[in-house]
Motif scaffolding. Sequence first.
Motif, PDB file in Angstrom:
ATOM      1  N   LYS A  76       1.067  -0.860   0.021  1.00  0.00           N
ATOM      2  CA  LYS A  76      -0.123  -0.394   0.195  1.00  0.00           C
ATOM      3  C   LYS A  76       0.896   1.260   0.094  1.00  0.00           C
ATOM      4  N   ASP A  80       0.637   3.789  -2.739  1.00  0.00           N
ATOM      5  CA  ASP A  80      -0.219   4.589  -3.055  1.00  0.00           C
ATOM      6  C   ASP A  80       0.569   6.149  -2.586  1.00  0.00           C
ATOM      7  N   GLU A 203      -4.832  10.987   6.055  1.00  0.00           N
ATOM      8  CA  GLU A 203      -4.354  11.036   4.647  1.00  0.00           C
ATOM      9  C   GLU A 203      -5.165  10.857   3.569  1.00  0.00           C
ATOM     10  N   LYS A 204      -6.644  10.407   3.406  1.00  0.00           N
ATOM     11  CA  LYS A 204      -7.414   9.562   2.608  1.00  0.00           C
ATOM     12  C   LYS A 204      -8.872  10.913   2.772  1.00  0.00           C
ATOM     13  N   ALA A 232      -9.984   6.466   8.174  1.00  0.00           N
ATOM     14  CA  ALA A 232     -10.459   5.947   6.471  1.00  0.00           C
ATOM     15  C   ALA A 232     -11.306   5.278   7.010  1.00  0.00           C
ATOM     16  N   GLN A 280     -12.810  -0.137  -1.953  1.00  0.00           N
ATOM     17  CA  GLN A 280     -12.146   1.779  -1.039  1.00  0.00           C
ATOM     18  C   GLN A 280     -13.855   2.011  -1.719  1.00  0.00           C
ATOM     19  N   VAL A 283     -14.810   4.879   1.203  1.00  0.00           N
ATOM     20  CA  VAL A 283     -14.083   5.762   1.669  1.00  0.00           C
ATOM     21  C   VAL A 283     -14.363   7.024   1.006  1.00  0.00           C
TER      22      VAL A 283
END
Length: 382
Positions: A76, A80, A203-204, A232, A280, A283
């Motif tokens: 990840k 990312d 971060e998300k 997240a 995802q 999110v």
Amino acid sequence: MKALSPRVQDIPRSGIRAVMELADRMGEVIRLEVGEPHFQPPAHIIDAAESAMRAGFNKYTPNAGLADVREVLAEKLRRDNRIPATPDTVVVTPGGVFACAGAFLTLVASGDEVLLPEPNWPNYSFQVSLAGGKTVYYPLRQENGFLPDFDEVQSLVTPQTKAILVNSPSNPTGAVLPRDKVLELVEFARKNDLYVVSDEVYEKIVFEGEHVSPAAFDEDGRVISCFSFSKAYALTGWRIGFATASAGLCQSYAKLQEATVSCVSAPAQKGAIAAITGPQDFVGEMVDAYRRNRDAACAMFREAGIDIAEPHGAFYIVVDISRTGLDSYSAVRRLIEEKRVAVAPGLTFGPHCDRYIRISICKELDYVREGVRRIVSFLLGE
Ligand code: PLP
């Protein structure tokens, strides 16, 4: 009896917790003081943790985390965050809070100074003092979009300075460090031979701009990056996060975890794999909901003529309360007692932040709107 250790006794009480307790006693209060997402985590994550328990993952794990979890996390981070991580450079921690605490406890010796932003999440300075270090604040000014000015930060560096902390997206300001600032940060740290502790737990949750990890530009292992599943994936109660740093630093983290927490709960680690590798969409939907809350709240403040720095990430808004002539604790007390809305006092985010309150907008839209309506009415003296 002999006195308890000042290391712990001297930790101030979190202003956010104090407000939570006051609001608990008051009954019907709109709760915008704490950063707890109202979403429940997606079912596939819960199913994975449950299946892990049934399959026997009810035991201790290695201090740094299960090998398969660290493998997934390293992948990840490479994908990312463009951080060249391997399982040896990842440690699973009890929440982002311990990823940060572990960084300070691992890096800081008695008397070392750590540069913390102001406003900032109050726990960092608690952790620096626990490690025996000294906090030196560098200012983030509203007129600069709450972004650091590294010429100003430079003037605070002394031979004792060991590390600088950055938190992007930021709690409480919502500022997101743009790429050029991240590059400046890494260069500043290299020039002054400092470690960088980069708290990336939000971060998300980015509305404008992009999340850029300083460790992507780290050439000599001076960046420690802290992440979390709390925000997240709405997993605050699972207490799982992770850190990535050089392999040597990760070994120190593992030793620290052996001494303090042993390891993170095994089922939570298995659930974390499902969170990272599963769909995802959750999110994105959550971020869209927070963006709607942010837009609605900011529009209400602006329509009322109240100037705010629009957050570009995370789920908080900092509001200047100077017009009331009140300090932040008095304003918070009156907001609870008179308007039945709980917010966090600015002073808890740094000694020069008494002219602010922080509102948390990670709740349902109508709930946030009603809270903001009450805050606006208070600020306008109605
Ligand atoms: N870092 C920041 C900036 C936070 O706001 C929080 C929680 O509110 C954390 C770290 C720690 O979160 P957790 O320990 O739940 O991962």
